[in-house]
Design a protein around this motif. Structure first.
Motif, PDB file in Angstrom:
ATOM      1  N   TRP B 144      28.942  36.382  -4.238  1.00  0.00           N
ATOM      2  CA  TRP B 144      30.088  36.177  -5.143  1.00  0.00           C
ATOM      3  C   TRP B 144      30.777  34.843  -4.864  1.00  0.00           C
ATOM      4  CZ3 TRP B 144      32.109  37.150  -9.572  1.00  0.00           C
ATOM      5  CH2 TRP B 144      33.475  36.959  -9.806  1.00  0.00           C
ATOM      6  N   VAL B 145      31.025  34.572  -3.578  1.00  0.00           N
ATOM      7  CA  VAL B 145      31.729  33.342  -3.202  1.00  0.00           C
ATOM      8  C   VAL B 145      30.864  32.114  -3.513  1.00  0.00           C
ATOM      9  CG1 VAL B 145      32.721  32.049  -1.270  1.00  0.00           C
ATOM     10  CG2 VAL B 145      33.128  34.505  -1.458  1.00  0.00           C
ATOM     11  N   LEU B 146      29.570  32.172  -3.130  1.00  0.00           N
ATOM     12  CA  LEU B 146      28.699  31.008  -3.325  1.00  0.00           C
ATOM     13  C   LEU B 146      28.429  30.737  -4.802  1.00  0.00           C
ATOM     14  CD1 LEU B 146      26.128  31.375  -0.401  1.00  0.00           C
ATOM     15  CD2 LEU B 146      27.954  29.675  -0.661  1.00  0.00           C
ATOM     16  N   SER B 147      28.278  31.799  -5.602  1.00  0.00           N
ATOM     17  CA  SER B 147      28.023  31.571  -7.027  1.00  0.00           C
ATOM     18  C   SER B 147      29.278  31.027  -7.719  1.00  0.00           C
ATOM     19  CB  SER B 147      27.498  32.842  -7.712  1.00  0.00           C
ATOM     20  OG  SER B 147      28.417  33.890  -7.601  1.00  0.00           O
ATOM     21  N   SER B 148      30.466  31.424  -7.231  1.00  0.00           N
ATOM     22  CA  SER B 148      31.707  30.841  -7.766  1.00  0.00           C
ATOM     23  C   SER B 148      31.760  29.348  -7.483  1.00  0.00           C
ATOM     24  CB  SER B 148      32.935  31.510  -7.139  1.00  0.00           C
ATOM     25  OG  SER B 148      32.944  32.879  -7.397  1.00  0.00           O
ATOM     26  N   LEU B 149      31.404  28.985  -6.241  1.00  0.00           N
ATOM     27  CA  LEU B 149      31.382  27.571  -5.858  1.00  0.00           C
ATOM     28  C   LEU B 149      30.405  26.787  -6.733  1.00  0.00           C
ATOM     29  CD1 LEU B 149      31.944  25.164  -3.943  1.00  0.00           C
ATOM     30  CD2 LEU B 149      30.198  26.079  -2.413  1.00  0.00           C
ATOM     31  N   THR B 150      29.199  27.347  -6.906  1.00  0.00           N
ATOM     32  CA  THR B 150      28.187  26.670  -7.723  1.00  0.00           C
ATOM     33  C   THR B 150      28.665  26.516  -9.161  1.00  0.00           C
ATOM     34  OG1 THR B 150      26.552  27.786  -6.347  1.00  0.00           O
ATOM     35  CG2 THR B 150      25.731  26.699  -8.330  1.00  0.00           C
ATOM     36  N   GLY B 151      29.249  27.587  -9.702  1.00  0.00           N
ATOM     37  CA  GLY B 151      29.740  27.547 -11.083  1.00  0.00           C
ATOM     38  C   GLY B 151      30.843  26.519 -11.257  1.00  0.00           C
ATOM     39  N   ALA B 152      31.746  26.445 -10.262  1.00  0.00           N
ATOM     40  CA  ALA B 152      32.853  25.489 -10.344  1.00  0.00           C
ATOM     41  C   ALA B 152      32.336  24.057 -10.267  1.00  0.00           C
ATOM     42  CB  ALA B 152      33.857  25.755  -9.225  1.00  0.00           C
ATOM     43  N   ALA B 153      31.353  23.833  -9.374  1.00  0.00           N
ATOM     44  CA  ALA B 153      30.798  22.486  -9.232  1.00  0.00           C
ATOM     45  C   ALA B 153      30.033  22.078 -10.490  1.00  0.00           C
ATOM     46  CB  ALA B 153      29.885  22.432  -8.004  1.00  0.00           C
ATOM     47  N   ALA B 154      29.245  23.015 -11.049  1.00  0.00           N
ATOM     48  CA  ALA B 154      28.475  22.714 -12.260  1.00  0.00           C
ATOM     49  C   ALA B 154      29.374  22.693 -13.482  1.00  0.00           C
ATOM     50  CB  ALA B 154      27.364  23.738 -12.447  1.00  0.00           C
ATOM     51  N   GLY B 155      30.411  23.551 -13.472  1.00  0.00           N
ATOM     52  CA  GLY B 155      31.285  23.700 -14.638  1.00  0.00           C
ATOM     53  C   GLY B 155      31.989  22.420 -15.010  1.00  0.00           C
ATOM     54  N   ALA B 156      32.278  21.600 -13.992  1.00  0.00           N
ATOM     55  CA  ALA B 156      32.949  20.333 -14.265  1.00  0.00           C
ATOM     56  C   ALA B 156      32.093  19.452 -15.169  1.00  0.00           C
ATOM     57  CB  ALA B 156      33.257  19.617 -12.951  1.00  0.00           C
ATOM     58  N   PHE B 157      30.767  19.665 -15.134  1.00  0.00           N
ATOM     59  CA  PHE B 157      29.868  18.873 -15.979  1.00  0.00           C
ATOM     60  C   PHE B 157      29.524  19.583 -17.286  1.00  0.00           C
ATOM     61  CE2 PHE B 157      28.958  17.790 -11.540  1.00  0.00           C
ATOM     62  CZ  PHE B 157      29.276  16.445 -11.546  1.00  0.00           C
ATOM     63  N   LEU B 158      29.775  20.906 -17.328  1.00  0.00           N
ATOM     64  CA  LEU B 158      29.407  21.675 -18.520  1.00  0.00           C
ATOM     65  C   LEU B 158      30.330  21.376 -19.698  1.00  0.00           C
ATOM     66  CD1 LEU B 158      28.553  25.204 -17.048  1.00  0.00           C
ATOM     67  CD2 LEU B 158      26.970  23.583 -18.101  1.00  0.00           C
ATOM     68  N   GLY B 159      31.569  20.940 -19.392  1.00  0.00           N
ATOM     69  CA  GLY B 159      32.516  20.665 -20.464  1.00  0.00           C
ATOM     70  C   GLY B 159      33.195  21.920 -20.956  1.00  0.00           C
ATOM     71  N   ASP B 160      33.627  21.928 -22.206  1.00  0.00           N
ATOM     72  CA  ASP B 160      34.409  23.020 -22.763  1.00  0.00           C
ATOM     73  C   ASP B 160      33.554  24.270 -22.956  1.00  0.00           C
ATOM     74  OD1 ASP B 160      36.200  24.619 -24.002  1.00  0.00           O
ATOM     75  OD2 ASP B 160      36.261  23.499 -25.890  1.00  0.00           O
ATOM     76  N   PRO B 161      33.865  25.368 -22.211  1.00  0.00           N
ATOM     77  CA  PRO B 161      33.040  26.581 -22.355  1.00  0.00           C
ATOM     78  C   PRO B 161      33.180  27.218 -23.739  1.00  0.00           C
ATOM     79  CG  PRO B 161      34.914  26.990 -20.907  1.00  0.00           C
ATOM     80  CD  PRO B 161      34.926  25.528 -21.220  1.00  0.00           C
ATOM     81  N   LYS B 162      34.261  26.890 -24.451  1.00  0.00           N
ATOM     82  CA  LYS B 162      34.504  27.507 -25.747  1.00  0.00           C
ATOM     83  C   LYS B 162      33.430  27.127 -26.763  1.00  0.00           C
ATOM     84  CE  LYS B 162      38.315  28.751 -28.730  1.00  0.00           C
ATOM     85  NZ  LYS B 162      39.734  28.725 -28.977  1.00  0.00           N
ATOM     86  N   ALA B 163      32.894  25.912 -26.615  1.00  0.00           N
ATOM     87  CA  ALA B 163      31.903  25.422 -27.579  1.00  0.00           C
ATOM     88  C   ALA B 163      30.665  26.314 -27.626  1.00  0.00           C
ATOM     89  CB  ALA B 163      31.505  23.984 -27.226  1.00  0.00           C
ATOM     90  N   ILE B 164      30.283  26.895 -26.468  1.00  0.00           N
ATOM     91  CA  ILE B 164      29.111  27.766 -26.473  1.00  0.00           C
ATOM     92  C   ILE B 164      29.504  29.233 -26.273  1.00  0.00           C
ATOM     93  CG2 ILE B 164      27.295  26.096 -25.861  1.00  0.00           C
ATOM     94  CD1 ILE B 164      27.791  26.915 -22.913  1.00  0.00           C
ATOM     95  N   GLY B 165      30.797  29.528 -26.494  1.00  0.00           N
ATOM     96  CA  GLY B 165      31.244  30.925 -26.466  1.00  0.00           C
ATOM     97  C   GLY B 165      31.451  31.492 -25.078  1.00  0.00           C
ATOM     98  N   LEU B 166      31.350  30.643 -24.026  1.00  0.00           N
ATOM     99  CA  LEU B 166      31.455  31.160 -22.648  1.00  0.00           C
ATOM    100  C   LEU B 166      32.847  31.691 -22.317  1.00  0.00           C
ATOM    101  CD1 LEU B 166      29.383  29.120 -20.051  1.00  0.00           C
ATOM    102  CD2 LEU B 166      29.176  31.502 -20.750  1.00  0.00           C
ATOM    103  N   ASP B 167      33.860  31.210 -23.038  1.00  0.00           N
ATOM    104  CA  ASP B 167      35.205  31.729 -22.801  1.00  0.00           C
ATOM    105  C   ASP B 167      35.290  33.210 -23.164  1.00  0.00           C
ATOM    106  OD1 ASP B 167      34.851  30.889 -25.543  1.00  0.00           O
ATOM    107  OD2 ASP B 167      36.947  31.425 -25.842  1.00  0.00           O
ATOM    108  N   PHE B 168      34.319  33.677 -23.986  1.00  0.00           N
ATOM    109  CA  PHE B 168      34.315  35.078 -24.385  1.00  0.00           C
ATOM    110  C   PHE B 168      33.630  35.956 -23.337  1.00  0.00           C
ATOM    111  CE2 PHE B 168      32.937  38.806 -26.875  1.00  0.00           C
ATOM    112  CZ  PHE B 168      34.161  39.166 -27.420  1.00  0.00           C
ATOM    113  N   ALA B 169      33.029  35.348 -22.313  1.00  0.00           N
ATOM    114  CA  ALA B 169      32.260  36.129 -21.329  1.00  0.00           C
ATOM    115  C   ALA B 169      33.122  37.190 -20.651  1.00  0.00           C
ATOM    116  CB  ALA B 169      31.631  35.209 -20.289  1.00  0.00           C
TER     117      ALA B 169
END
Lengths: 101, 233
Positions: B144-169
């Motif tokens: 849980w902790v490591l995947s959060s870290l990975t998501g946060a590090a990658a998320g900065a490059f993913l841009g707006d999650p709303k564009a691909i509906g990720l905010d609805f996750a």
């Protein structure tokens, strides 16, 4: 890698609240007997809280979100968590693109 | 009877949890990405996963996140969302005779929904031991902790999650969890009361009061339907 003191305070406060709920049960069973009425009230809390969290998104945000919530709920009756969530995300993305929201 | 080794016992717990440990990975990634989109640094997102370790309340926190962060509102919403843990720890606490006092409290710090559910299943089959519980909880926590870290590090490059509906996750995750709590018409009354109260409070009150309003209305609904059933019986 920055750490804002305000955000740290918020995280620690959230952690403290969560730890409290996790150990409270141990204290409860030491001091209180939980009757059927108390058990019923406690059991209603998780669905009531989760519903309250999603209600504004599901009901008053827009047609795309309402549609996607219904799709997710239907998918959840047949599919595991991740598949149902993927369907919800897919439906909301497609619906937003079609509606233009 | 041969006594199984401690490492074997730890491994057994880990194996029992494996499907859920794999399933939590993408949820951790999404949490990290959403946190990054809300302006949290990778360190802050990872710290939240490490210290709070309660996915539902972390996603709710992202939903109500403000700048600057309002610690009172966030702590209050974490308390409300996680209040179910009181019942879970009360239940599993009666099934831990193999745990010392401190071990019991330490185990409760990792009482996530999935860990609690697996521990309850185990306790129904055989004696729940601290080592088996550690095998269940510790790898799950680390993922849980490591995947959060990975998501946060990658998320900065993913841009707006709303564009691909990720905010609805996360509303989607909650929708699935709500469906899991369905136990017939009584649940329907709880959900309806909660939804109506939450929407009204959301429209007219600031902050996260809508969560408290929904929770209170849902509990009130279950007590009212209960009384009516008793009156009919």
């Amino acid at each position: 890698m920055t750490l804002d003191p305000n955000i740290l305070l918020a995280i620690v406060a959230m952690a403290a609240a969560t730890v409290l709920t996790r150990i409270a049960g141990l204290l409860v069973i030491r001091f209180v007997t939980i009757g059927p009425q108390q058990k019923r009230a406690l059991e209603a809390i998780p669905p009531a809280v989760l519903m309250a969290v999603i209600a504004p998104t599901a009901l008053v945000t827009g047609p795309a979100e309402t549609l996607a919530t219904v799709a997710t709920a239907l998918a959840a009756t047949r599919l595991p968590l991740l598949a149902a969530v993927a369907i919800g995300v897919f439906v909301v993305a497609v619906a937003r693109a079609l509606i233009g929201a | 009877m041969k006594r199984i080794g401690k490492s074997q016992e730890f491994f057994d717990g880990m194996r029992a949890m494996a499907p859920l440990t794999v399933a939590v990975m993408p949820i951790g990634l999404v949490f990290g990405a959403v946190a990054a989109s809300k302006g949290l640094s990778s360190l802050e997102a990872t710290l939240m996963s490490a210290l709070v370790f309660a996915g539902g309340s972390q996603f709710v926190a992202m939903d109500i996140w403000t700048h600057p962060a309002s610690w009172g509102a966030l702590a209050f919403s974490a308390l409300l969302v996680n209040i179910r843990h009181v019942l879970m720890s009360a239940s599993i606490g009666t099934k831990m005779p193999a745990f010392s006092g401190p071990a019991k409290y330490a185990a409760m710090l990792l009482l996530a929904d999935e860990i609690w559910a697996m521990a309850e299943v185990r306790a129904g089959e055989q004696r729940l031991t601290p080592v088996w519980y550690a095998g269940l909880a510790v790898p799950f926590y680390c993922v849980w902790v490591l995947s959060s870290l990975t998501g946060a590090a990658a998320g900065a490059f993913l841009g707006d999650p709303k564009a691909i509906g990720l905010d609805f996750a996360f509303p989607a995750v909650f929708t699935v969890l709500v469906m899991g709590f369905w136990k017939g018409r009584d649940t329907g009354a709880v959900l309806a009361a909660s939804a109506v109260a939450a929407v009204l409070a959301h429209q007219f009150l600031p902050g996260v009061w809508y969560i408290a309003a929904g929770a209170a209305a849902g509990v009130a609904a279950t007590l009212v339907t209960n009384r009516r059933q008793e009156a009919c019986a």
